[in-house]
Enzyme design. Structure first.
Site, short mmCIF file in Angstrom:
data_model
loop_
_atom_site.label_atom_id
_atom_site.label_comp_id
_atom_site.label_asym_id
_atom_site.label_seq_id
_atom_site.Cartn_x
_atom_site.Cartn_y
_atom_site.Cartn_z
CB SER A 172 -0.97 -0.04 1.18
OG SER A 172 -1.92 0.99 1.09
CG ASP A 177 -6.75 -2.22 -4.07
OD1 ASP A 177 -7.30 -1.23 -3.55
OD2 ASP A 177 -5.52 -2.40 -4.08
CG HIS A 222 -5.93 -1.54 -0.26
ND1 HIS A 222 -5.05 -1.46 -1.31
CD2 HIS A 222 -5.33 -0.88 0.78
CE1 HIS A 222 -3.99 -0.77 -0.94
NE2 HIS A 222 -4.13 -0.42 0.32
#
Length: 316
Positions: free
Chosen positions: A163, A262, A292
């Protein structure tokens, strides 16, 4: 995906960030895990820059100790939108433990200064400082940490992030191109669901208003808190493809991992395609499904990720 797979709207940590009129924030409570001295994976903390309160958490599979084994070294950066978490956060600690055992590898999980107290590029600067620390360990074996001295294979070194940590790993890899890291050999960069943004919504972003993990309003808030004051989401820190990728020629091989479901998927796909156009050797792993950060909540997804990382690191 059912309600047990990822946080509900009521428990989403990003939506629990409280902003105050003076520009400060109150972060939600996140359980922390101390380092672990028991097999199968040992861990310990090492200060990086006391003035910035940054540190590194090292993970070493105990099997490497008993077998006197040299392992690849992976410098990893956690996610959290540049605003939350640390290597001690219970889910990232568990993730790095499991990854160290599964690959196997010596994992260095780097902390970095968080926004908004320290906006970007502070996190990139901390990542470069961690890179320099790794080099110092390779250059001076007499004063190096004994785990790295005995078990670290500096000729097989990788940058990795999830991320926002993927964003950090990418920007750190660009800065590494102008650094003399010898005798450390940066062999590759692993970007797991890297966090990128932009002013114009992608299809996957536009559909994420009620996403359970990264709802659109949280996504916008994180960028507003993290980017330099006065910048928008088309800043190069957030949207490196806006004006064409700059400075990637000569970049080491890169693996970009993403999954449908995501909100960031469209940006990850475009980013990987643009890296390829610039001549970077890209391993694209963009055919999965989930959400995600799903690897933090579903062990089978984590194991699938580790399998991909292992193949990339060991050159399978």
């Amino acid at each position: 995906m059912d309600s047990s797979d990822s946080p509900s709207d009521n428990t989403n940590l990003f939506l629990q960030i409280v902003e105050h009129p003076d520009g400060t924030i109150t972060r939600p409570f996140v359980p922390l895990s101390p380092p672990n001295s028991n097999p199968p994976v040992l861990s310990k903390d090492i200060p990086l820059n006391p003035s910035h309160d940054t540190y590194l958490r090292l993970y070493l599979p105990s099997a490497a100790v008993s077998e006197n084994q040299k392992l690849p070294v992976v410098l990893f950066f956690h996610g959290g939108g540049f605003v939350l978490f640390s290597p001690s956060a219970v889910f990232y600690h568990g993730f790095c433990e499991a990854m160290a055992a599964s690959i196997p590898a010596l994992i260095i999980s780097g902390s970095y200064r968080l926004a908004p107290e320290n906006r970007l590029p502070s996190a990139y600067e901390d990542a470069v400082e961690a890179l320099s620390w790794v080099q110092s360990q390779a250059m001076d074996s007499a004063s190096a940490d004994p785990w790295l001295q005995t078990h670290g294979d500096f000729s097989n070194f990788f940058l990795m992030g999830s991320s926002s940590g993927g964003n950090i790993a990418y920007h750190a890899s660009l800065r590494a191109m102008s650094m003399d890291l010898m005798p450390v050999q940066l062999c590759g960069v692993i970007l797991n669901q890297p966090y990128f943004g932009g002013v114009e919504r992608t299809v996957s972003e536009a559909a994420s208003e009620n996403d359970r993990m990264l709802p659109l309003r949280a996504n916008d808030t994180l960028w507003r808190l993290a980017l330099p004051v006065g910048s928008n989401r088309d800043h190069a820190f957030a949207n490196p493809v806006k004006d064409g990728l700059d400075g990637v020629v000569g970049m080491v091989k890169c693996m970009v991992i993403g999954c449908k479901g995501d909100p960031l998927f469209d940006r990850q796909k475009l980013f990987a395609e643009m890296l390829e156009k610039e001549g970077v050797d890209v391993a694209k792993r963009l055919d999965g499904t989930g959400s995600h950060a799903i690897e933090l909540f579903m062990p089978e997804k984590a194991e699938a990720l580790f399998k991909e990382v292992k193949a990339f690191v060991y050159g399978a």
